[in-house]
Design a protein around this motif. Structure first.
Motif, PDB file in Angstrom:
ATOM      1  N   PHE A  58       9.657   6.002   3.736  1.00 31.93           N
ATOM      2  CA  PHE A  58       8.543   5.776   4.654  1.00 31.93           C
ATOM      3  C   PHE A  58       8.699   6.572   5.950  1.00 31.93           C
ATOM      4  N   ASP A  85       3.381   3.365   2.375  1.00 36.47           N
ATOM      5  CA  ASP A  85       2.653   3.004   3.593  1.00 36.47           C
ATOM      6  C   ASP A  85       3.442   2.007   4.429  1.00 36.47           C
ATOM      7  N   LYS A  86       4.363   1.275   3.784  1.00 35.98           N
ATOM      8  CA  LYS A  86       5.229   0.324   4.499  1.00 35.98           C
ATOM      9  C   LYS A  86       6.457   0.066   3.617  1.00 35.98           C
ATOM     10  N   ARG A  88       8.682  -1.563   1.061  1.00 33.34           N
ATOM     11  CA  ARG A  88       8.398  -2.523  -0.009  1.00 33.34           C
ATOM     12  C   ARG A  88       9.669  -2.951  -0.726  1.00 33.34           C
ATOM     13  N   TYR A 226       7.380  -7.393  -1.426  1.00 34.98           N
ATOM     14  CA  TYR A 226       8.671  -6.771  -1.121  1.00 34.98           C
ATOM     15  C   TYR A 226       9.659  -7.181  -2.208  1.00 34.98           C
TER      16      TYR A 226
END
Ligand code: GDD
Length: 397
Positions: A58, A85-86, A88, A226
């Motif tokens: 990321f 995008d974030k 995980r 996550y």
């Protein structure tokens, strides 16, 4: 066909590697003169029928763009950076790019943590994995009982090598056999991750019914999408004839701190003797500086012929090493100037620093003791207070 995936994390991970990761993403920090992730990529290239290498992380795309395009051209194998995008989690990140990973219909997926240093015996591991016939094979290593709790500890069947029990960083000792963060899976791993994701979502929906539990789960703060490979996948699948182990008898280290980068740089330099001898500086004292042991010198660096360099020294682009300088066990980063008769021992000298004439930079010997010079100019001593366990010792004569 085989697809390789290297989990490179992002700027919010690897904070123990600071200050070295403040200038450059940790996966691109040079070890033995090559970006950390380069050693993984070179190892993947030795796998027969390799179709693609993906780096998943990321970090901003632009931080990897130049590296992936140059390495793809150099090795003539497609290397692509995929940006999450974030965060995980290690398994969640893999799953989110399943369409890319399955594009070449691979029979096997090689998965590597970026922050490990190893000879990566991937072709042999792949052969063992095919023989076991399970969903996955983990590279494992024996470490001292005192250090084992920093890793995933595991128990394997000594006959069949099946993974029988797995605990991530346990508080009480389980085993000195640990997970190296190097795996080979069949595509079934994506289904296993999908199952865990479904279970997590179902549980999250159930919790929403009870406001008390919703509050509890919110404070635990692990989002439902996550998924950690170790706790969420390896632990529950142990003992189910799905996972197997392959023990490395060669070198393996984890790279969490700057001190470890110096040790790993030395390990890769000694590996070059067998894999890439052309990258090592030759000890021919007639034409250049005196070279002792394993040394890497970037072609653009200028080293005075009266300097003495090595062992375990790596000198990056555009560095200048003056007459009579002595370098032992150190990493000299881009655009550094080491002036005449300076001595640098067991240290990392940061980008664009200048170490003055007759200066001596040397580690004070402690567990993590390693000087890192970030901004030193001639006759100017800069002490980075935030370095904590790192010490800068400079004597100016
Ligand atoms: N892309 C991406 N996204 N990468 C991630 C993410 C994520 O959300 N989370 C972690 N990583 C990357 C890290 O950069 C690192 O290369 C690797 O995945 C594992 O990082 P961690 O999950 O922080 O685990 P660890 O390094 O503390 O421990 C793992 O590796 C050890 C070996 O070095 C575990 O698998 C241990 O069991 C193992 O012993």
């Amino acid at each position: 066909r085989v697809v390789a995936v290297i989990m490179v994390g992002g700027p919010t991970k690897g904070t123990r590697f600071r200050p070295l990761s403040l200038n450059v993403p940790k996966p691109l920090f040079p070890l033995a003169g090559q970006p950390m992730v380069h050693h993984h990529i070179s190892a993947c290239r030795r796998i027969p029928n390799l179709a693609q290498i993906y780096l998943i992380g990321f970090y901003e795309e632009r931080e990897f763009a130049l590296y992936v395009s140059s390495i793809s051209n150099e090795l003539r194998i497609p290397v692509r950076y995929l940006r999450e995008d974030k965060p995980r989690g290690s398994a969640g990140g893999l799953y989110s790019f399943r369409d890319y990973i399955m594009e070449d219909s691979p029979a096997h997926i090689v998965l590597l943590n970026c922050d490990v240093c190893s000879s990566f015996p991937l072709p042999d591991m792949l052969e063992a994995h095919k023989k076991y016939g399970g969903m996955g094979t983990l590279l494992v290593n024996k470490v001292s009982a005192e250090s084992a709790n920093q890793f995933g500890e595991l128990v394997a069947d000594p006959e069949t090598n099946e993974l029988l029990h797995y605990t991530e960083k346990p508080e009480t000792f389980v085993s000195d056999l640990i997970n190296c963060g190097v795996y080979i899976f069949t595509p079934k791993i994506l289904i296993a991750i999908e199952d865990v994701l479904k279970q997590k979502k179902d549980r999250a929906n159930l919790r929403r019914v009870s406001s008390f539990e919703a509050l509890q789960s919110a404070t635990k703060a692990i989002p439902a999408d996550y998924v950690r490979l170790d706790q969420d996948i390896l632990s529950p699948l142990a003992g189910k004839k799905e996972l197997y182990t392959y023990q490395t008898l060669d070198f393996w280290e984890q790279i969490k701190t700057p001190g470890m980068s110096l040790r790993c740089s030395g390990l890769y330099l000694s590996q070059f003797r067998h894999t890439s001898p052309h990258l090592l500086a030759s000890g021919d004292g007639k034409k250049g500086a005196t070279i002792v042991g394993d040394v890497y010198i970037h072609p653009s660096a200028k080293v005075h012929l009266t300097a003495k360099i090595g062992p375990n020294v790596s000198i990056s682009a555009n560095a200048r090493i003056g007459a009579g300088a002595r370098l032992i066990s150190c990493i000299i980063l881009d655009d550094v100037e080491i002036m005449e008769n300076a001595v640098v021992i067991h240290s990392i000298v940061g980008w664009k620093s200048t170490v003055g004439k007759w200066s001596r930079v040397q580690a004070r010997f402690s567990m993590n003791g390693l000087p890192i010079l970030l901004k030193i100019t001639h006759f100017h001593l800069f002490h980075h207070k935030k370095l904590g366990t790192f010490h800068i010792l400079m004597f100016l004569f």
